[in-house]
Design a protein around this motif. Structure first.
Motif, short mmCIF file in Angstrom:
data_model
loop_
_atom_site.label_atom_id
_atom_site.label_comp_id
_atom_site.label_asym_id
_atom_site.label_seq_id
_atom_site.Cartn_x
_atom_site.Cartn_y
_atom_site.Cartn_z
N TRP A 214 50.26 34.85 94.42
CA TRP A 214 49.64 35.16 93.88
C TRP A 214 50.21 36.17 93.10
CZ3 TRP A 214 47.37 40.09 92.95
CH2 TRP A 214 46.59 40.26 91.68
N GLN B 76 45.32 31.76 92.74
CA GLN B 76 44.66 32.01 91.56
C GLN B 76 43.00 32.73 92.54
OE1 GLN B 76 44.59 29.19 88.03
NE2 GLN B 76 43.77 32.03 87.70
N ASP C 273 42.50 38.48 86.65
CA ASP C 273 43.15 37.85 87.53
C ASP C 273 43.86 37.14 86.18
OD1 ASP C 273 45.07 35.89 88.07
OD2 ASP C 273 43.78 34.91 89.88
N ARG D 214 46.19 35.42 85.26
CA ARG D 214 46.65 33.78 84.98
C ARG D 214 44.86 33.08 84.03
NH1 ARG D 214 46.83 28.20 86.98
NH2 ARG D 214 48.66 27.38 86.07
N ARG D 215 43.90 34.49 84.64
CA ARG D 215 43.01 33.31 84.28
C ARG D 215 42.38 34.06 82.81
NH1 ARG D 215 39.77 30.85 87.38
NH2 ARG D 215 40.08 32.25 89.29
N ASP E 241 53.50 30.24 84.30
CA ASP E 241 54.24 29.79 84.86
C ASP E 241 55.90 29.57 85.21
OD1 ASP E 241 51.48 30.31 85.99
OD2 ASP E 241 51.45 27.91 85.69
#
Length: 490
Positions: free
Chosen positions: A41, A127, A139, A141-142, A256
């Motif tokens: 993560w 995630q 988070d 990435r969110r 990513d």
């Protein structure tokens, strides 16, 4: 495997497509003899954290996730927990993080990789979720997924290309002696003893490239084995400094890829006796700063129902067929479409607050020096590498795009790219106009970028677009981020 009542189903991830992808990964793991799988993560600093599962435990992890202590999200870059989680009210503004409770990491089966440097080892991106099945909105990435959703609602997807400068050193015979000596353990510990892989000051030198062929070959093999779109490796100007260039992908894949590249090459090089660092300015004399140049353009959506990845498959919305009438080369609309010109103006309007996200370390602000092909002022130029924003291409060029040169290689890519989207969208929505292009990016009269992380955080706090609860990062995330970074400053 039944997905009827497991954690994945509660999170809304129990769909047939995911079940099929899970089954495919499980078959591959069994057939290839993989014994360990790293569930990783990306934390708030852009670093990978996680746990290593044995292969028999993977099926249950796909269904129910794995636990992770929530304080991981509350640490500054020294790994000190910033919030007082064991005191009453210590995390009152962050419900769900009390008493170092557990979060759940849920792996994405579509992210599966076989690690080329670690025998019988696989890798999965995760995630974070609360145990209730609600998403952890901190988070990062969110955060980027949310920004891309706003962009999609405006009718666009995003393309990104990456240029990443970093340093590689050879670990000497003394190596990790001091760093791994238990009598000298410290927080932080000592770095390894190193020497350079090339002496520098010969930009793009073929001879220096040959001198460091071995470590660059490791970088190449690692990146390609991971499926990353590496296009070139180059000798940079500074001693022991190199650059990796990646082909264009959708924005989420670019972020990513950045996370996986930094982690993968660091590990692969270390096993071969090299030390890679993405620190902007390693602590040696006569060093050259490293930057991360983010190339970007928007693409028109072909359909409002496309996924975030599919949304980056339309026509280039920055490309202009012909220069607008009565425009000279200093006008943004000479090279960019109206959409691109407004987006460019948005990037400029939010540059000061953006700096806290694109340059998130105290060390990174040492890069902003005059005449160093690094930005110092908030300006743009046509193919000008001294400007913060470099417009590449011209009317009639379908590949026209904007290069932002503000970032440092240690930046969290999800936050860096999200800051571009939110800034550019504001420029589009308000139809902002960019000033004329600069021919003198280091002139005294130009508005300067923040000179420190402290100044950048102050600008971030004052940016109402970034703070917007529905269309920006939101006040809760910015308060959290600023507290983490203030701990580092203090």
């Amino acid at each position: 495997m039944s997905f009827a009542a497991n954690f994945a189903a509660r999170c809304g991830a129990g769909n047939p497509d995911r079940q099929q992808a899970v089954a495919q990964v499980l078959r591959l793991v069994e057939a290839s003899g993989i014994q360990q799988i790293r569930l990783s993560w990306c934390d708030q600093h852009g670093q990978l954290r996680g746990k290593t599962l044995m292969a028999p435990a993977l099926e249950d992890a796909f269904a129910n996730g794995i636990g992770m202590v929530s304080t991981i999200l509350l640490k500054d870059s020294s790994d000190r927990t910033v919030y007082k989680v064991f005191e009453a009210g210590g995390v009152a503004d962050l419900p769900g993080f009390e008493a170092a409770s557990n979060l759940v990491l849920l792996p994405d089966p579509c992210s599966f990789k076989v690690l080329p440097w670690a025998q019988s080892s696989g890798w999965l991106r995760c995630q974070a979720w609360f145990q209730s099945g609600d998403p952890v909105l901190l988070d990062t990435r969110r955060v980027l997924q949310g920004a891309l959703h706003h962009l999609k609602q405006a009718g666009f997807g995003m393309h990104c290309g990456l240029e990443l400068e970093f340093h590689i050193y050879k670990i000497t015979e003394a190596g990790w002696h001091g760093a791994l000596d238990p009598e000298r353990a410290a927080w932080p510990g000592e770095p390894p003893a190193v020497q350079m892989i090339h002496p520098g000051y010969q930009l793009l030198s073929e001879s220096w490239g040959d001198l460091c062929h071995e470590p660059l070959a490791i970088v190449q093999r690692t990146a390609q084995a991971l499926g990353l779109p590496l296009t070139s490796l180059e000798i940079e100007l500074g001693p022991s400094q190199v650059e990796a260039v990646f082909g264009v992908t959708d924005a989420l894949s670019a972020a990513d890829n950045m996370v996986l590249f930094r982690s993968g090459v660091t590990q692969a090089l270390r096993r071969a006796g090299y030390h890679a660092t993405f620190m902007c300015r390693p602590p040696f004399p006569n060093i050259m700063s490293s930057g991360w140049h983010l190339h970007q353009s928007l693409v028109q959506l072909n359909s409002p129902h496309q996924s975030l990845v599919q949304a980056a498959t339309g026509a280039n919305a920055f490309a202009r067929t012909r220069a607008a009438p009565d425009m000279n080369e200093d006008d943004a609309r000479f090279s960019l479409s109206d959409t691109g010109a407004h987006y460019l103006a948005g990037l400029l309007a939010h540059a000061s607050g953006m700096a806290a996200l694109a340059v998130p370390t105290l060390n990174g602000f040492e890069r902003f020096r005059p005449n160093a092909m690094a930005p110092q002022s908030i300006c743009w130029g046509r193919d000008n590498r001294g400007a913060m924003l470099r417009v590449v291409g011209a009317a009639g060029d379908a590949a026209t795009h904007i290069e932002n040169r503000i970032g440092e290689p240690a930046a969290n890519p999800y936050l860096y790219i999200a800051s571009q989207i939110l800034s550019g969208l504001d420029g589009l929505q308000r139809q902002l106009a960019a000033p004329p292009a600069t021919a003198a990016p280091y002139a005294d009269k130009a508005q300067k970028l923040p000179a420190s992380l402290d100044e950048a955080l102050a600008a971030l706090r004052a940016d109402q677009v970034y703070a917007h609860a529905a269309q920006g990062f939101g006040p809760a995330f910015l308060s959290y981020y600023q507290r983490i970074k203030q701990s580092e400053i203090d």
